[in-house]
Design a protein around this motif. Structure first.
Motif, mmCIF file in Angstrom:
data_model
loop_
_atom_site.group_PDB
_atom_site.id
_atom_site.type_symbol
_atom_site.label_atom_id
_atom_site.label_comp_id
_atom_site.label_asym_id
_atom_site.label_seq_id
_atom_site.Cartn_x
_atom_site.Cartn_y
_atom_site.Cartn_z
ATOM 1 N N ALA C 25 0.852 -1.113 -0.090
ATOM 2 C CA ALA C 25 -0.005 -0.092 0.027
ATOM 3 C C ALA C 25 0.973 1.225 0.091
ATOM 4 C CB ALA C 25 -0.863 -0.146 1.262
ATOM 5 N N HIS C 28 2.930 1.886 -3.533
ATOM 6 C CA HIS C 28 1.836 2.115 -4.336
ATOM 7 C C HIS C 28 1.517 3.305 -4.218
ATOM 8 C CE1 HIS C 28 -2.305 2.342 -6.182
ATOM 9 N NE2 HIS C 28 -2.618 2.766 -5.152
ATOM 10 N N GLU C 29 1.321 3.901 -3.191
ATOM 11 C CA GLU C 29 1.000 5.444 -2.863
ATOM 12 C C GLU C 29 2.362 6.327 -3.248
ATOM 13 O OE1 GLU C 29 -1.689 7.152 -1.898
ATOM 14 O OE2 GLU C 29 -3.041 5.640 -1.441
ATOM 15 N N GLN C 31 4.618 5.984 -5.266
ATOM 16 C CA GLN C 31 4.891 6.042 -6.680
ATOM 17 C C GLN C 31 4.033 6.843 -7.372
ATOM 18 O OE1 GLN C 31 6.235 2.744 -8.831
ATOM 19 N NE2 GLN C 31 4.425 1.360 -8.268
ATOM 20 N N ARG C 33 0.329 6.108 -7.116
ATOM 21 C CA ARG C 33 -0.822 5.119 -7.082
ATOM 22 C C ARG C 33 -0.720 4.450 -8.615
ATOM 23 N NH1 ARG C 33 -5.362 8.792 -4.184
ATOM 24 N NH2 ARG C 33 -4.608 8.519 -2.200
#
Lengths: 223, 223, 223, 223, 223, 223
Positions: C25, C28-29, C31, C33
């Motif tokens: 999570a 992912h945030e 970079q 999303r």
């Protein structure tokens, strides 16, 4: 159009606790087989079993802004029930929000969308029933409402309804019916205890429930 | 039209036990890659591994009446295989029925529909492979049949077929073929043990299975 | 057309290890999303948490031949990323291949298809993220490619990209961006630790993030 | 293991033609609500309505080799029924194969997988009921069988069974039962014609079927 | 528990007609993007466009008994809205029931389940929006209710709500809001007509809606 | 991070036109069975057949702002290819945007999400291939990018790639390969014309493709 209802009525805490003991399947039966959320709503870990008063949240797809608003409305013994206005699997909720809900006395989350940080949530013992586990982040751009009626996973949930959730899924009980449903649910439990013993001892449901004659009348043939 | 076949033949208990040891993937391969139920059939808890003779049940959608009828036909070492005549996720089966099945010597359930009371079933150690976990109750209004051929999760299952089930899913073995399939499955297991050691020691499948030449002939280029 | 790229660049091992600690999570945030694989990609057991360099494999549907080819290309710290050219749930990979991958130093598998022998893989502690668990065997007839760009579960993965995977799913980080993403991810982690404490102490996100004014401007009404 | 059964029995042509006139819903009802293929089987164009004898084909996933084999076994009035041994949406069949089937007198295709060239097939008036429309090509590497029992879209189909297909989907009728089913289906049609007139004239099903008393006995309340 | 509400209020016929002209997308927007049924609800044929007052029916899974009860409650300009209490794709409704609905003045059907006889329904010009086309027959054993609030395809529908349906899907408008929604919808239509002309003439939405500055402020770069 | 690439290269118009004539299935085969979008991408009406240069759009879920930005980048002969960064079925695109695209010379839309106003789009003859038809409105809050590589329905699409779309679905051809793919596609068409005649005349694929010997070698038995 976008509102936060601040004062909602909740069911009596003892009634809520009683419903938790009965479990989803029994409660669902006791209230006439209504109120069940779709079976795609699964717990993030096995073994959780809660009943709690619903603080409902209507959110935009992929937008978790209103969840922050809803946290403030939660009281001890509440559960957050989140329904997007359009289908979404995004990860609206993670461990930070769980800390915040817990700090208010909230006991869990039901969300017709995705959840993330499930490892942390599991370690915290914070139960979630969701449609998906998904790390996809959400934005904070569009208003929704808190404590309005929502359709969550196919079931109507009003603020203050009792949410019963366990490994079998999630069931909503109307606040006004909760006492009566608990009474019926307890009667079922008592009745099932007796049945369980007889069945475990080898008696057949065919005999316990007197099914043989009706089966024959309907035309069942043994060959 | 609606019948209960009372006397079915079953495979030899030792053969059944042997197939359980081999597991679903091996048995499926050993019989020529047939007999596998759809991959949506998942166990309600990890680690169960059974083989048993099928008592088949054809049921109406959302109607579990015939399951009660089928319990009486179960013997030690049987597994119940339930297929609705129209798709359904409802919760046909719970802990009371599991007690009843167990009292007859039954060892589990395979159902192309929903199951409920999964927490109790897990505590009982009663394994179930199902399409869904769902608390939705069922009725007892429409007849079906017991011990007739059924299509369950895309696979044809005849009464008395050997059902092998584990964490990989469910496979049906025709009763008449069971001895031969066991023989082939055991040969695979023996063969795999050797392969496993060589692979774990760093040998490559490319060499063990002599793949390099055929790959080159097909045109694979290393760059 | 069908190639095996033998020399690929990989991210620095320390960067990879750092990304594993941050989790899916957060990465992912960090970079922006991007890079998340579809949420249907689920781990075969809970608790695994890895980051590793991708050895990509493009395979034909129901054909696992190229997986054998890909094993040879794996080095310590790699993870295999398998994408079929047409959707398939078949069981391309089992415990024997896992032994082989592990013997090369490989740490796991991401496959947009099925996996089998999941009980053995779980006992081995060999983590797999897959679309399905399925015992269905595959053939070895059609060539594919190794270490070419693939689309896996909706995300583009280039050979040597860093794959981060945990209970929340799977995220791909471009090799060239890995150092920068790690930096941003660590900043998020540090920032979240502080937020977590404040939220756990009862402060509201509404206040921590200064949301009240913007909510009012957008028109939210408290009733 | 892989066989082509060359001589199969077919139902009488007049019976087959009669079943086509009755349509899927009526035939399905007439035979006791069995034999229906899954509702995901949809026609590629509206308005087609056929009944024909099944030439069954068991194929490997993404491999259409056996379809070429099966064409040779088709006779006038046959329909090809294709079932992959593992789920696949690939495009096994296109306009060239349709020309070939038609040249043998075949009247259509039922396939639990994908079809392509649907524009050409529509222009040819060659009806197909399929799970998907998909251009993905298939290989010719793995044997299957022709004219063996197959499970197609959840229904058991034996070679020579009568396939009835229209806009409502697909139904299989066992060859041996076809005459009896036609008789019952025609009785239903006759009965429905009368009902249709009465309903169209404003009579209520509640009265025509004498439902009011039973509804009251079950407890229905008018408020 | 099982009731038939005989007298429901309906919206003014002119308002209903006005909403039909506006169409689903416009009406849905006009009322603040609420009320839309799930996008899996598709028309059985293209081109139908209706608005009508909802007669709601809560039915048991695979049981169409209450549809017969509901027909009697329909008046000219009504549409039947059917929601099963547990998911079902069965074919609850066919051409005979359509004749009966039409004889009462009913104009169509919205059903979160299956429909059959779609060829006949198409020839009749009787529009249906459904989750599935499926010939599977249903039983008449279990009571439900008529004209109670139902959740249909994820949307709450109260008896007397205005249902707007066209090729884009289905939208429910609360009866009390219908006049206001129509006003807003007509304003949108008028506004869109002007926009359509400007866009067709080559003006850009970027300019018409003054988006360029806000895009730049948010950081969009042209390269 | 969010960019609009203004100058992209496009394939030669004659090559694009040639690919349109060949159709999706042929083009997909000609380029080695790659580039196909998922089979859930369906046309909103039957019969459309286009090839065009891709203007790609990466959008946030339920946010169509960047589509307005992308329109400005379209030239005659372009098609818009829209991919959300997280799955969405919302209705990003309707008739107003279609007017705007058409005014720029654009010929259609491919969107891995929902579309609305399909009746109007059909009347305009504006072809759309989408995952869903859905009236759900979208917001204009979050930036995305135009003319960057996107993964659309499982396929990588670069700006300027040739999109071929017809009733069989959608296929992407890399711009640089387009001339070569057209050559191979035309060769296939020529070859198929001959085959079609022979098959229509009753020759069997078994003979035309010389399959009998290889089938026998693989072990196929005729019984």
């Amino acid at each position: 159009m976008n509102i936060v209802v601040q004062n909602i009525e909740r069911a009596d805490a003892e009634i809520v606790a009683g419903l938790a003991e009965c479990g989803v399947a029994t409660v669902h039966e006791a209230q006439g087989r209504i109120g069940l959320l779709a079976s795609y709503m699964r717990p993030i870990y096995a073994g959780a079993r809660v009943a709690a008063s619903a603080v409902t949240v209507s959110v935009a797809p992929c937008d978790n802004w209103m969840i922050h608003v809803a946290v403030e409305q939660m009281k001890a013994g509440d559960i957050m029930v989140v329904a997007p206005t359009s289908p979404s699997d995004a990860g609206y909720f993670g461990d930070l929000l769980a800390e915040s809900v817990r700090a208010r006395g909230g006991v869990g989350l039901v969300i017709d969308a995705g959840v993330r940080d499930v490892r942390d949530l599991t370690e915290m013992g914070f139960p979630v029933w969701s449609k998906a586990v998904c790390a996809q982040g959400t934005v904070k751009e569009t208003l929704g409402s808190v404590n309005v009626p929502v359709v969550c996973a196919g079931a109507l949930v009003n603020p203050g309804d009792v949410i019963v959730a366990d490994d079998d899924g999630v069931c909503a009980v109307a606040r006004a019916d909760a006492a009566e449903v608990l009474k019926k649910a307890r009667a079922r439990v008592a009745n099932e205890d007796d049945k369980r013993k007889r069945l475990a001892a080898g008696e057949l449901g065919l005999d316990i429930y007197n099914m043989r004659q009706r089966l024959a009348e309907k035309g069942l043939k043994y060959v």
